[in-house]
Scaffold this motif. Structure first.
Motif, PDB file in Angstrom:
ATOM      1  N   TYR A 155      74.916  26.278  -7.828  1.00  0.00           N
ATOM      2  CA  TYR A 155      73.562  25.711  -7.329  1.00  0.00           C
ATOM      3  C   TYR A 155      72.483  26.246  -8.217  1.00  0.00           C
ATOM      4  O   TYR A 155      71.300  26.556  -7.356  1.00  0.00           O
ATOM      5  N   ASP A 156      72.704  26.356  -9.160  1.00  0.00           N
ATOM      6  CA  ASP A 156      71.680  26.806 -10.501  1.00  0.00           C
ATOM      7  C   ASP A 156      70.681  27.931 -10.173  1.00  0.00           C
ATOM      8  O   ASP A 156      69.302  27.636  -9.797  1.00  0.00           O
ATOM      9  N   PRO A 157      71.178  28.995  -9.760  1.00  0.00           N
ATOM     10  CA  PRO A 157      70.484  30.167  -9.212  1.00  0.00           C
ATOM     11  C   PRO A 157      69.384  30.626 -10.385  1.00  0.00           C
ATOM     12  O   PRO A 157      69.592  30.477 -11.573  1.00  0.00           O
ATOM     13  N   LYS A 158      68.383  31.170  -9.753  1.00  0.00           N
ATOM     14  CA  LYS A 158      67.191  31.804 -10.628  1.00  0.00           C
ATOM     15  C   LYS A 158      67.482  32.984 -11.285  1.00  0.00           C
ATOM     16  O   LYS A 158      67.103  33.278 -12.224  1.00  0.00           O
ATOM     17  N   LEU A 159      68.446  33.832 -10.600  1.00  0.00           N
ATOM     18  CA  LEU A 159      68.728  35.168 -10.973  1.00  0.00           C
ATOM     19  C   LEU A 159      70.405  35.147 -10.847  1.00  0.00           C
ATOM     20  O   LEU A 159      70.803  34.811  -9.620  1.00  0.00           O
ATOM     21  N   LEU A 160      71.214  35.529 -11.866  1.00  0.00           N
ATOM     22  CA  LEU A 160      72.371  35.569 -11.907  1.00  0.00           C
ATOM     23  C   LEU A 160      72.598  37.147 -12.032  1.00  0.00           C
ATOM     24  O   LEU A 160      72.428  37.965 -12.907  1.00  0.00           O
ATOM     25  N   LEU A 161      73.409  37.722 -10.831  1.00  0.00           N
ATOM     26  CA  LEU A 161      73.838  39.085 -10.788  1.00  0.00           C
ATOM     27  C   LEU A 161      75.267  39.270 -11.157  1.00  0.00           C
ATOM     28  O   LEU A 161      76.130  38.530 -10.481  1.00  0.00           O
ATOM     29  N   LEU A 162      75.738  40.293 -12.055  1.00  0.00           N
ATOM     30  CA  LEU A 162      77.197  40.360 -12.397  1.00  0.00           C
ATOM     31  C   LEU A 162      77.525  41.809 -12.346  1.00  0.00           C
ATOM     32  O   LEU A 162      77.084  42.850 -12.933  1.00  0.00           O
ATOM     33  N   ASP A 163      78.445  42.196 -11.430  1.00  0.00           N
ATOM     34  CA  ASP A 163      78.869  43.581 -11.098  1.00  0.00           C
ATOM     35  C   ASP A 163      80.002  43.926 -11.842  1.00  0.00           C
ATOM     36  O   ASP A 163      81.345  43.742 -11.148  1.00  0.00           O
ATOM     37  N   GLU A 164      80.205  44.475 -12.828  1.00  0.00           N
ATOM     38  CA  GLU A 164      81.288  44.966 -13.602  1.00  0.00           C
ATOM     39  C   GLU A 164      82.382  44.103 -13.566  1.00  0.00           C
ATOM     40  O   GLU A 164      83.619  44.250 -13.100  1.00  0.00           O
ATOM     41  N   ILE A 165      82.169  42.764 -14.104  1.00  0.00           N
ATOM     42  CA  ILE A 165      83.105  41.602 -13.706  1.00  0.00           C
ATOM     43  C   ILE A 165      84.266  41.634 -14.514  1.00  0.00           C
ATOM     44  O   ILE A 165      85.177  40.882 -14.129  1.00  0.00           O
ATOM     45  N   THR A 166      84.518  42.480 -15.616  1.00  0.00           N
ATOM     46  CA  THR A 166      85.870  42.596 -16.237  1.00  0.00           C
ATOM     47  C   THR A 166      86.637  43.887 -15.746  1.00  0.00           C
ATOM     48  O   THR A 166      87.713  44.066 -16.353  1.00  0.00           O
ATOM     49  N   SER A 167      85.965  44.823 -15.123  1.00  0.00           N
ATOM     50  CA  SER A 167      86.822  45.921 -14.405  1.00  0.00           C
ATOM     51  C   SER A 167      88.259  45.686 -14.017  1.00  0.00           C
ATOM     52  O   SER A 167      88.964  46.660 -14.137  1.00  0.00           O
ATOM     53  N   ALA A 168      88.401  44.654 -13.349  1.00  0.00           N
ATOM     54  CA  ALA A 168      89.513  44.350 -12.605  1.00  0.00           C
ATOM     55  C   ALA A 168      90.664  43.592 -13.497  1.00  0.00           C
ATOM     56  O   ALA A 168      91.682  43.265 -12.979  1.00  0.00           O
ATOM     57  N   LEU A 169      90.277  43.297 -14.744  1.00  0.00           N
ATOM     58  CA  LEU A 169      90.990  42.485 -15.438  1.00  0.00           C
ATOM     59  C   LEU A 169      91.869  43.270 -16.607  1.00  0.00           C
ATOM     60  O   LEU A 169      91.476  44.261 -16.966  1.00  0.00           O
ATOM     61  N   ASP A 170      92.899  42.451 -17.006  1.00  0.00           N
ATOM     62  CA  ASP A 170      93.553  43.140 -17.732  1.00  0.00           C
ATOM     63  C   ASP A 170      93.281  42.951 -19.207  1.00  0.00           C
ATOM     64  O   ASP A 170      92.368  42.358 -19.528  1.00  0.00           O
ATOM     65  N   PRO A 171      93.259  44.050 -20.002  1.00  0.00           N
ATOM     66  CA  PRO A 171      92.399  44.055 -21.365  1.00  0.00           C
ATOM     67  C   PRO A 171      92.588  42.609 -22.395  1.00  0.00           C
ATOM     68  O   PRO A 171      91.604  42.241 -22.664  1.00  0.00           O
ATOM     69  N   GLU A 172      93.491  42.173 -22.152  1.00  0.00           N
ATOM     70  CA  GLU A 172      93.680  40.828 -22.783  1.00  0.00           C
ATOM     71  C   GLU A 172      93.107  39.697 -22.287  1.00  0.00           C
ATOM     72  O   GLU A 172      92.830  38.644 -22.958  1.00  0.00           O
ATOM     73  N   LEU A 173      92.525  39.847 -20.866  1.00  0.00           N
ATOM     74  CA  LEU A 173      91.789  38.866 -20.402  1.00  0.00           C
ATOM     75  C   LEU A 173      90.269  39.059 -20.329  1.00  0.00           C
ATOM     76  O   LEU A 173      89.569  38.081 -20.274  1.00  0.00           O
TER      77      LEU A 173
END
Length: 258
Positions: A155-173
């Motif tokens: 929905y084309d937000p004016k502000l994008l908030l990202l909270d540690e979005i890679t912390s739950a991923l395996d290293p290769e992902l």
């Protein structure tokens, strides 16, 4: 123009101050990275900005409007913010396409055909157009996080908030998700993100804010804060991060040393 302005933000849990008078501004098109140890207040700050947590003092202005005013409907304020958390938070009983089109259709009143066309365009951009009819449990962690990013952008937000979005991923992902965020940032999206990926923050962020004990201890251009920090506490934190990385990944560097 500032998309986000936070002034004197205070948040307490059980009498303990998790955020202690935080001041922060994010200009239009700017990428600001929040760094700091676990418990420093990064995620709490993002949740307060998104109005998922009540604040105890201070103000949050979004596009010049005080959205922390108790009279403001938080659901209306959130329409200008997209958020992606550590966990993917996709609805497991919905297909990828339905996950992405739900908010535009139900919250924003976008016609189904238009919402579907936008969702398919986003899925193409994140390399998952062929998984539109799949359910989340059929996707890898990296794929689910890419869907979560597409959903946040739907929905084309004016502000994008990202909270540690890679912390739950395996290293290769991790790489595939960071590459997508890099692309989103390069397109001029206004982003406030909490991250523990220092190399990524250096590449993508215009500005770094180091949090410690619920306060912004140091803020400045990414190259300066990460390369030549002014505050002793910042230097200590970065030294520990670098030392921890060497212990976890003891491969030779470019000079052949270990």
């Amino acid at each position: 123009m500032n998309v986000l302005s936070v002034t004197g933000l205070v948040k307490e849990y059980g009498g303990k101050r998790v955020l202690d008078g935080v001041d922060l501004e994010v200009a239009e098109g700017e990428v600001v990275a929040l760094i700091g140890a676990s418990g420093s207040g990064k995620s709490t700050l993002l949740r307060c900005v998104n109005l998922l947590e009540d604040i105890d003092d201070g103000q949050v202005f979004l596009l010049g409007r005080d959205v922390s005013d108790p009279r403001v409907d938080p659901d209306l304020a959130r329409r200008d913010m997209g958020v992606v958390f550590q966990a993917y938070n996709l609805f497991p009983h919905m297909t990828v396409l339905d996950n992405i089109t739900l908010a535009p259709r139900v919250v924003h009143g976008v016609p189904p055909a238009e919402a579907t066309a936008t969702a398919m365009d986003l899925l193409t951009r994140v390399g998952l157009a062929d998984r539109a009819t799949a359910y989340p449990d059929r996707l890898s962690g990296g794929q689910q996080q890419r869907v979560a990013l597409a959903r946040a952008l739907a929905y084309d937000p004016k502000l994008l908030l990202l909270d540690e979005i890679t912390s739950a991923l395996d290293p290769e992902l991790v790489g595939e998700v960071l590459a997508l965020v890099r692309e989103i940032a390069a397109a001029g999206r206004t982003i406030l993100m909490a991250t523990h990926e220092m190399g990524f923050a250096r590449q993508v962020a215009d500005r770094i804010c180091f949090l410690d004990g619920g306060r912004v201890v140091e803020s400045g251009p990414a190259a300066q804060v990460l390369g030549n920090p002014e505050q002793p506490r910042t230097r200590e934190f970065l030294r520990r991060v670098i030392d921890a990385g060497r212990l976890q990944d003891p491969r030779p560097d470019r000079g052949g040393r270990v």
